[in-house]
Write a protein that holds these residues in place. Sequence first.
Motif, PDB file in Angstrom:
ATOM      1  N   UNK B 185       0.639  -1.825   0.022  1.00 52.45           N
ATOM      2  CA  UNK B 185       0.036  -0.545  -0.159  1.00 52.45           C
ATOM      3  C   UNK B 185       0.813   0.757   0.176  1.00 52.45           C
ATOM      4  N   UNK B 188       2.398   1.794  -3.502  1.00 56.83           N
ATOM      5  CA  UNK B 188       0.869   2.234  -4.276  1.00 56.83           C
ATOM      6  C   UNK B 188       0.841   3.582  -3.498  1.00 56.83           C
ATOM      7  N   UNK B 191       4.103   5.639  -5.850  1.00 57.25           N
ATOM      8  CA  UNK B 191       4.228   5.806  -7.101  1.00 57.25           C
ATOM      9  C   UNK B 191       2.692   6.863  -7.413  1.00 57.25           C
ATOM     10  N   UNK B 192       1.462   6.440  -7.156  1.00 59.79           N
ATOM     11  CA  UNK B 192       0.899   7.789  -7.307  1.00 59.79           C
ATOM     12  C   UNK B 192       1.172   9.145  -7.161  1.00 59.79           C
ATOM     13  N   UNK B 194       4.303  10.759  -7.311  1.00 59.89           N
ATOM     14  CA  UNK B 194       5.118  10.104  -8.354  1.00 59.89           C
ATOM     15  C   UNK B 194       4.198  10.382  -9.585  1.00 59.89           C
ATOM     16  N   UNK B 195       2.965  10.573  -9.857  1.00 56.68           N
ATOM     17  CA  UNK B 195       2.351   9.947 -11.229  1.00 56.68           C
ATOM     18  C   UNK B 195       1.855  11.400 -10.993  1.00 56.68           C
ATOM     19  N   UNK B 196       1.466  12.445  -9.800  1.00 56.68           N
ATOM     20  CA  UNK B 196       0.137  13.773  -9.694  1.00 56.68           C
ATOM     21  C   UNK B 196       1.229  14.937  -9.039  1.00 56.68           C
ATOM     22  N   UNK B 197       2.573  14.561  -8.938  1.00 57.17           N
ATOM     23  CA  UNK B 197       3.190  15.296  -8.424  1.00 57.17           C
ATOM     24  C   UNK B 197       3.634  16.346  -9.912  1.00 57.17           C
ATOM     25  N   UNK B 198       4.158  17.292 -10.129  1.00 57.45           N
ATOM     26  CA  UNK B 198       4.271  18.027 -10.586  1.00 57.45           C
ATOM     27  C   UNK B 198       6.415  17.204 -11.524  1.00 57.45           C
ATOM     28  N   UNK B 199       6.154  17.733 -12.667  1.00 61.42           N
ATOM     29  CA  UNK B 199       7.490  17.532 -13.206  1.00 61.42           C
ATOM     30  C   UNK B 199       9.191  17.622 -13.028  1.00 61.42           C
ATOM     31  N   UNK B 219       6.541  11.534 -14.988  1.00 61.15           N
ATOM     32  CA  UNK B 219       5.309  11.091 -13.753  1.00 61.15           C
ATOM     33  C   UNK B 219       4.886  10.586 -14.475  1.00 61.15           C
ATOM     34  N   UNK B 220       4.644  10.104 -15.199  1.00 59.07           N
ATOM     35  CA  UNK B 220       2.949   9.514 -16.296  1.00 59.07           C
ATOM     36  C   UNK B 220       4.161   7.778 -16.323  1.00 59.07           C
ATOM     37  N   UNK B 221       5.513   7.912 -16.013  1.00 62.25           N
ATOM     38  CA  UNK B 221       5.886   6.300 -16.365  1.00 62.25           C
ATOM     39  C   UNK B 221       6.726   6.328 -14.329  1.00 62.25           C
ATOM     40  N   UNK B 222       5.620   6.055 -13.283  1.00 63.76           N
ATOM     41  CA  UNK B 222       5.994   6.299 -11.923  1.00 63.76           C
ATOM     42  C   UNK B 222       7.849   5.209 -11.939  1.00 63.76           C
TER      43      UNK B 222
END
Lengths: 464, 334
Positions: B185, B188, B191-192, B194-199, B219-222
Amino acid sequence: MASSGCWKCLLRPSVPVSRPIIANASASFSTTTTLNANPPKKKTGAVKIVKPHQRAGSSLKIKKKAFVKPAGRPPMPGERKALRKRIVLSNTNALEVPMTDLSKDNLLDETLVGKVAGLPDVVVDQLRAVEAFKITQGWGLFRRPAILVREDSVKLARMLEAATEKKEACRVLLDGQRGAGKSMLAVHAMASAFLKGWVVINIPEAQELTTATTDYSPVPNTTPQLYSQDTYVANLLSQIGKANNAVLSTLTLSMEHKDAPIPLQSNISLARLVELGARDPDIAWPLFNIFWREITAAGRPPVMMAMDGLSYFMQYSEYRNPDFDLIHAHDLALVKHLMDHLSGSTKLPNGGAILGVMSRSHAPKSLAADLAITQTEERQLGRPRTKADPFTKYDERSLKVLGNVPVLRLQGLSRAEARGLMEYWASSGVMRTVVDEKTVAEKWTLAGNGIVGEIERGALKMRI
Amino acid sequence: MSPRLNLFRASRSLAIRSKSSVSPYQPRIFQTTARRGFADEKATGPNQDVLGHVSEEAADMGDITGETKPDLGQGTPVQEILERDEKGKENAPEVIKKEIQESTEAQALSTEAHALSIEHLVALRQMENIAAGKQASHEVTHGHKFGVPDLPIPSMSNLHYRYDTVVDQVTNLIMEHGKLSKAQRDMSFILNHLRTAPPPQVNPARPLLPGTPPPSHLPLNPVLYLTAAIDSVAPLLRIRSMKGAAGGGTALQLPAPLGLRQRRRTAIKWILDSASKKRSRGSGRGQFAQRVAEEIVSVVEGRSAVWDRRQLIHKTGTSARANLNVMAAKMRRR
């Protein structure tokens, strides 16, 4: 204690009694200073005295770890909770997906089933004001809030439409497995109510009313004794005012209220009335009643009431009465108001809806609710009714309320709906696998035949 | 006591099996010699050739000895003539017609059986292999119901290789008290985040591993984001110290190379260490994961103290590499 002399004949004792010892031989008062020896010197740390029986050297010494103070400024009061409750509705990294927005006209559109529809910005603000979004939902992964239109959403939309036409309340109990999309369907229903120009009242968490976390006070002149939760009601009024401002600001008071706790001008708008109640918790409950009288008067818009985590209402609350007995949840004034409408004993003259949403992940078990739901579903399907277990104690008041509330049970998504959802994820760039028949079938099957929360868990959360 | 010899048991292994019409499985490496025959198979071994009729035999003998051969045309049976003569077939007597028909049917059956035989199938597939530019001895890939698995097993194929290697390693290092589910958990959450943080804004003084895509793609490939962060700060070596080898009770420092997994492990440990020393801003259960995620972002942006640790190790390694010669010389003297 036996005396040494004979006590019967009162003879003098043969053995003379010893003289009493005088405790303090010295004079009781003296001016001479006492000359005591100095107290023994404290051992200094450097000089280590080794006793003959003690071995020098190897003995187990466990040093306590020094507490490392974490670096940085400590969070301000309230900052930690604010961070925990923060709702993020946008991810600027996610790609923009072209899609149709929900509107007043396409709510009943069956061609939208299995597609993801965007929520218009105005509605997003309104939903945020009534706290319809929850932190456990995956809003923060996508560019903008959007919602999957499923068979059940269209079905519910049709029920709402029918209720409006007949000017009666559409009473629905949403139930389904954990992660089946009950709260999401409630969001959909609230969004459609906002789009239609209804007044929406939402209780985001039923437990906030019953777990004794907000203040309560007895409502005068009520039998049985009711209790109002003034701070909560004041906050609720402020939410109602914010979310429904567009509708309420166009409506003005239509009748005279003699029981008003403060003098009310005759021409104020309902938005202003709600604002007055939100400002002062002491008058919040009476003003809520006045607001309710006004909004249910003739010619007013329909009202939608939604509540999530309904099983908290189906039992005793954690509040106590003066006899220190537990207060039943239905004796809380606001809860009673909601329950009267849910059970249908109080009508909505302008039409509207009352949505009760069960929670299956974080909620107490309510045997009465479960029995009522089972029996209602059996009645809907024309099956023989399950009888109540004679050895189980059900909450009678809850059985009475939920006895004839229609149940809408949510099952898993269909394959087509699952595919539409996953295609949306993939085109947002959040899901990084090819969406083909095989992937859809795999995720759908692993998610217990399309339980949407589990699909999300398998495709977006735990596996990336 | 030795078991009594039982002669009846010997015959049990000689089972009489009828040949199945379709072979149930296809062996990968086919060995013709080791195969056991089926009981009703028409074997054509070296001694089982059917001889021709008498005149044919005489003709063969004549070929070998060089003597005059008999004229085969003279003693040729009617059936053979009719085979070549279509008009003659029509006028032939009913008995012969019937015989011809039966014989052609039997022939068709036998060729069908031949086409289905294992040797035939294998030969066909070996030819297909050659046509595809491979060796005939190459594995015959046909005949596997689900194909041969790809190696290394890709992440979606097997329960035990479900996650990316790096993700798996980080998860296991996050895990405490054997609570894998909790660690997953947390993973996850990371990784989430990293996906949502600014580049990330990469510091040119501390570049990422060459070959990493531009930061806007991360970001879109965490998983890649995480891998890039870990691989970029992973040290190449560790300092092994040999007790008392430097003389006077001083330890001798020797650099030792690390493998890929070991290097990653070191980097992950450093990252987790510095995350656990930070103070969390919020409350709730995802706090450690939040700090780890922030640390990973700061590694990619070059702000993290983990970079200094890596630099220190590398510096020590550079200065200590001279000690390798000392040790080698010592070993030689012995």
